[in-house]
Design an enzyme around this catalytic site. Structure first.
Site, mmCIF file in Angstrom:
data_model
loop_
_atom_site.group_PDB
_atom_site.id
_atom_site.type_symbol
_atom_site.label_atom_id
_atom_site.label_comp_id
_atom_site.label_asym_id
_atom_site.label_seq_id
_atom_site.Cartn_x
_atom_site.Cartn_y
_atom_site.Cartn_z
ATOM 1 N N GLN A 28 0.843 -1.196 0.000
ATOM 2 C CA GLN A 28 0.000 0.000 0.000
ATOM 3 C C GLN A 28 0.880 1.248 0.000
ATOM 4 O O GLN A 28 2.086 1.180 0.198
ATOM 5 C CB GLN A 28 -0.896 -0.001 1.243
ATOM 6 C CG GLN A 28 -0.117 -0.157 2.545
ATOM 7 C CD GLN A 28 -0.944 -0.663 3.715
ATOM 8 O OE1 GLN A 28 -2.170 -0.581 3.689
ATOM 9 N NE2 GLN A 28 -0.288 -1.160 4.747
ATOM 10 N N HIS A 59 -7.540 3.483 20.221
ATOM 11 C CA HIS A 59 -6.830 2.327 20.784
ATOM 12 C C HIS A 59 -7.371 1.929 22.152
ATOM 13 O O HIS A 59 -7.476 0.747 22.456
ATOM 14 C CB HIS A 59 -5.317 2.597 20.829
ATOM 15 C CG HIS A 59 -4.706 2.630 19.464
ATOM 16 N ND1 HIS A 59 -4.006 3.710 18.977
ATOM 17 C CD2 HIS A 59 -4.734 1.712 18.461
ATOM 18 C CE1 HIS A 59 -3.605 3.448 17.738
ATOM 19 N NE2 HIS A 59 -4.041 2.249 17.403
ATOM 20 N N ASP A 83 1.134 0.147 13.970
ATOM 21 C CA ASP A 83 1.660 1.316 14.681
ATOM 22 C C ASP A 83 2.006 1.017 16.139
ATOM 23 O O ASP A 83 2.703 1.802 16.786
ATOM 24 C CB ASP A 83 0.653 2.476 14.606
ATOM 25 C CG ASP A 83 -0.731 2.035 15.047
ATOM 26 O OD1 ASP A 83 -0.949 1.843 16.250
ATOM 27 O OD2 ASP A 83 -1.614 1.848 14.169
ATOM 28 N N GLY A 136 -2.213 -11.997 8.482
ATOM 29 C CA GLY A 136 -2.929 -12.344 9.719
ATOM 30 C C GLY A 136 -4.042 -13.345 9.503
ATOM 31 O O GLY A 136 -4.303 -14.204 10.351
ATOM 32 N N ASP A 153 -7.252 -5.207 14.444
ATOM 33 C CA ASP A 153 -7.144 -3.773 14.164
ATOM 34 C C ASP A 153 -6.816 -3.644 12.685
ATOM 35 O O ASP A 153 -5.668 -3.447 12.300
ATOM 36 C CB ASP A 153 -6.035 -3.173 15.044
ATOM 37 C CG ASP A 153 -5.874 -1.677 14.827
ATOM 38 O OD1 ASP A 153 -6.711 -1.073 14.144
ATOM 39 O OD2 ASP A 153 -4.887 -1.122 15.344
ATOM 40 N N ASP A 156 -10.911 -1.018 6.922
ATOM 41 C CA ASP A 156 -12.378 -1.058 6.971
ATOM 42 C C ASP A 156 -12.931 -2.314 6.291
ATOM 43 O O ASP A 156 -12.227 -2.964 5.507
ATOM 44 C CB ASP A 156 -12.938 0.196 6.285
ATOM 45 C CG ASP A 156 -12.516 1.459 7.025
ATOM 46 O OD1 ASP A 156 -12.153 1.354 8.212
ATOM 47 O OD2 ASP A 156 -12.539 2.544 6.411
ATOM 48 N N PRO A 160 -9.427 -5.505 0.126
ATOM 49 C CA PRO A 160 -8.702 -6.770 0.296
ATOM 50 C C PRO A 160 -8.767 -7.335 1.719
ATOM 51 O O PRO A 160 -8.660 -8.542 1.914
ATOM 52 C CB PRO A 160 -7.254 -6.416 -0.072
ATOM 53 C CG PRO A 160 -7.176 -4.922 -0.068
ATOM 54 C CD PRO A 160 -8.556 -4.407 -0.306
HETATM 55 N N1 AG3 Z 1 -7.195 0.720 11.968
HETATM 56 C C1 AG3 Z 1 -8.522 1.189 11.647
HETATM 57 C C2 AG3 Z 1 -8.511 2.215 10.559
HETATM 58 C C3 AG3 Z 1 -9.825 2.590 10.044
HETATM 59 C C4 AG3 Z 1 -9.752 3.902 9.352
HETATM 60 N N2 AG3 Z 1 -10.706 4.042 8.338
HETATM 61 C C5 AG3 Z 1 -10.798 5.090 7.543
HETATM 62 N N3 AG3 Z 1 -10.021 6.113 7.688
HETATM 63 N N4 AG3 Z 1 -11.683 5.074 6.617
HETATM 64 C C6 AG3 Z 1 -6.251 1.732 12.166
HETATM 65 C C7 AG3 Z 1 -4.964 1.322 12.704
HETATM 66 C C8 AG3 Z 1 -4.701 2.026 13.964
HETATM 67 N N5 AG3 Z 1 -3.929 1.224 14.825
#
Ligand code: AG3
Length: 284
Positions: A28, A59, A83, A136, A153, A156, A160
């Protein structure tokens, strides 16, 4: 420089900030901006993932409700979360003996450690943590290890990463969970992604005996109001017990409180309509 997210047709959420990092990782586009209000902000494929200013909204609400729903969480699996913000919150629970974190994209962890070190704190140096860079979904499907808590985590419920929201993955997670185990995942915006969340609720209910959804605010996520799925065999998410456990464990928070915990499970009618039966009442 301007960066923007387009969550749905006709809506563009635009930011202006200094570009600190940009790279195509192979998985990405990985970028970090410095925004005057939100501070350093991690953006993957044009979608804001977290910022220095509001990472704790997300978080804390992703990790603590699940960790506090378990009396004695020792073994934790985290999928995604490169992160380190979820890893740090998991390690705050003193009963934790082992955390396996599986992030698909090493570049996310590398750039986070370099430019967003406050989000993980010392989590990556903690001897209880094992970080692997792998798929994962594949790891869960082949693993035979048992966990008390599984945290997803991910991105959305579109594109993929969709396999992380499907019944076979949920069944595999249930297989890895201890009988008292707890599963939690972020499930997107109920305002902008209702049909995706409806599908997630259906898929989760096909795998887990007990499925609940809860809500929290995340200022940098589109629509601000964000949903989370908590699931397991039989969940006990008592407000009073969660509060006692947080105190006993010395958990210090800026967003989560016992009252916030309880309120998060109170779902507006339009969300209950989306998630169907997945809105179990909270005992207090
Ligand atoms: N994980 C969820 C991100 C979702 C964001 N969606 C969006 N911007 N459309 C993020 C990782 C944080 N540890």
């Amino acid at each position: 420089m301007r960066f923007s997210e387009r969550p749905v047709d006709g809506l563009e959420i635009a930011y202006e900030g200094e570009l600190l990092h940009t790279e195509h990782s192979g998985f990405q586009l990985v970028q970090v901006f410095d925004h005057p209000t939100f501070g350093r902000t991690l953006v993957l494929d044009g979608l804001v993932q977290t910022s220095q200013r509001d990472e704790f909204f997300y978080h804390e609400m992703l990790v603590h409700p699940a960790m506090l729903s378990h009396a004695n969480p020792k073994r934790v699996l985290i999928i995604g979360a490169g992160d380190g913000g979820a890893l740090r919150r998991v390690l705050e629970h003193p009963s934790v003996e082992r955390v396996l974190m599986c992030e698909i994209d090493r570049a996310v962890t590398d750039v986070s450690r370099a430019l967003l070190p406050d989000i993980a704190g010392n989590a990556f140096e903690d001897p209880r943590a094992e970080v692997v860079f792998d798929d994962g979904h594949a790891l869960v499907m082949r693993s035979t290890e048992t966990f008390d808590v599984i945290i997803v985590d991910s991105s959305d419920p579109v594109g993929p990463g969709i396999v992380l929201f499907e019944t076979p993955f949920y069944e595999a997670c249930l297989r890895l969970l201890d009988p008292n185990g707890v599963f939690v995942a972020q499930t997107g915006s109920p305002v902008l992604m209702p049909s995706e969340i409806r599908m997630v609720a259906k898929n989760a209910s096909a795998a887990f005996p007990d499925v609940r959804f809860y809500l929290g605010a995340v200022p940098t996520y589109p629509g601000t109001l964000w949903s989370y799925l908590l699931a397991g065999r039989s969940l006990l998410v008592f407000r009073g017990e969660a509060g006692r456990r947080a105190t006993e464990r010395g958990i210090v928070t800026r967003y989560w409180t016992p009252d916030v915990h309880e309120a998060a499970f109170a779902l507006p009618n339009f969300v209950q309509e989306i998630v169907g039966g997945g809105a179990g009442p909270l005992e207090s």
